[in-house]
Design a protein around this motif. Structure first.
Motif, mmCIF file in Angstrom:
data_model
loop_
_atom_site.group_PDB
_atom_site.id
_atom_site.type_symbol
_atom_site.label_atom_id
_atom_site.label_comp_id
_atom_site.label_asym_id
_atom_site.label_seq_id
_atom_site.Cartn_x
_atom_site.Cartn_y
_atom_site.Cartn_z
ATOM 1 N N LYS A 14 -37.048 2.535 -114.417
ATOM 2 C CA LYS A 14 -35.969 3.434 -114.935
ATOM 3 C C LYS A 14 -36.221 3.881 -116.024
ATOM 4 C CE LYS A 14 -32.358 0.545 -114.972
ATOM 5 N NZ LYS A 14 -32.932 -0.822 -114.795
ATOM 6 N N SER A 15 -36.572 3.252 -117.219
ATOM 7 C CA SER A 15 -36.472 3.811 -118.355
ATOM 8 C C SER A 15 -37.424 4.936 -118.536
ATOM 9 C CB SER A 15 -36.510 2.812 -119.340
ATOM 10 O OG SER A 15 -37.642 2.116 -119.163
ATOM 11 N N ARG A 19 -36.292 8.790 -119.035
ATOM 12 C CA ARG A 19 -36.762 9.432 -120.206
ATOM 13 C C ARG A 19 -37.473 10.793 -119.837
ATOM 14 N NH1 ARG A 19 -39.614 5.727 -122.347
ATOM 15 N NH2 ARG A 19 -37.903 4.896 -123.770
ATOM 16 N N TYR A 29 -31.455 11.226 -123.392
ATOM 17 C CA TYR A 29 -31.708 9.951 -122.655
ATOM 18 C C TYR A 29 -30.967 8.905 -123.411
ATOM 19 C CZ TYR A 29 -33.890 5.884 -121.162
ATOM 20 O OH TYR A 29 -34.347 4.527 -120.711
ATOM 21 N N ASP A 31 -30.766 4.606 -123.121
ATOM 22 C CA ASP A 31 -31.099 3.596 -122.521
ATOM 23 C C ASP A 31 -29.880 2.301 -122.669
ATOM 24 O OD1 ASP A 31 -32.247 0.854 -122.007
ATOM 25 O OD2 ASP A 31 -33.772 1.133 -123.376
ATOM 26 N N ASP A 125 -29.416 5.500 -118.291
ATOM 27 C CA ASP A 125 -29.794 4.362 -117.298
ATOM 28 C C ASP A 125 -29.353 3.098 -117.536
ATOM 29 O OD1 ASP A 125 -31.846 2.258 -118.459
ATOM 30 O OD2 ASP A 125 -33.309 3.843 -118.343
#
Ligand code: DC
Length: 221
Positions: A14-15, A19, A29, A31, A125
């Motif tokens: 995901k990250s 990103r 973005y 996190d 995310d």
């Protein structure tokens, strides 16, 4: 404002994917796992058992967590100290999972997350972005991969960082964390009804990024 919610279990990529997608689209973005990790780190520093919800909740009013951006990169501050590197350990990850099951912790972090989507286009995310944090997000993606694939990727990542990693231990941790994250009572890990499901088990990183960007573009253009 446009919001893209990317949820899914730990280790699905995901990250990295979020990103890259954000940078390609010119969005910020965020996190969100990092702030749960910061609450976990606060417990470790204050010698509070992260499963002792009463003690964790007592700690919250004296805990300051913020997200700042330096050159477009997210940094997490705990009581004004940059803890962005400190929160990236396996221990911090397990501690974060424990505190994330506490409703008051989730409530404590909610506005911090929502505020980012008020003034900027975001790719965010986490685990509950499409379901709870940004239920009106224009694009919702649920990114996943098999536990075995995620364990293999994690072992490689740890080895690259010079840390020793045992595949079976990492796999067991992933399975345990998936179970905990998806069985907690509040905001469990689950796909939003309108989420596009993407399984990255058979995809390279580049293919996953291309796929996510094309899904986002389809929804916003
Ligand atoms: O994405 P991550 O591995 O850094 O997240 C750490 C922990 O935080 C994870 O176990 C689940 C929790 N988390 C959550 O409950 N809700 C989010 N939006 C993000 C993370």
């Amino acid at each position: 404002m446009i919001a893209v919610a990317i949820d899914g279990p730990a280790g699905a990529g995901k990250s990295t994917i979020a990103r890259k997608a954000a940078s390609e689209l010119g969005y910020i973005y965020v996190d969100t796992g990092a702030i749960y990790r910061a609450v976990g780190l606060a417990c470790t520093q204050k010698k509070i058992d992260p499963s002792d919800s009463e003690k964790v909740v007592e700690m919250l009013p004296e805990t300051e967590i913020s997200i700042v951006f330096f050159n477009g990169e997210q940094h997490v501050l705990l009581d004004d100290k940059d803890v962005s590197s400190e929160i990236r350990t396996e221990k911090a990850s397990m501690t974060a999972s424990k505190v994330s099951a506490i409703p008051e912790v989730r409530k404590f972090l909610l506005d911090l997350q929502r505020n980012f989507a008020k003034n900027d286009n975001v790719v965010m995310d986490g685990r509950d972005i499409g379901t709870v944090v940004l239920p009106n997000a224009q694009v919702k993606i649920f990114l996943t991969a098999s536990p075995e694939t995620r364990a293999k990727r994690r072992v490689l990542q740890l080895k690259e960082k010079g840390e020793t990693a045992d595949y079976n231990t990492v796999l067991a941790d992933i399975i345990q964390r998936d179970y905990d994250d998806s069985h907690r009572e509040i905001a469990p890990l689950k796909a939003a009804d309108s989420a596009v499901m993407v399984d990255t088990s058979e995809l390279t990183l580049e293919q996953s990024i291309a796929k996510i960007i094309s899904i986002i573009k389809e929804h916003i253009e």
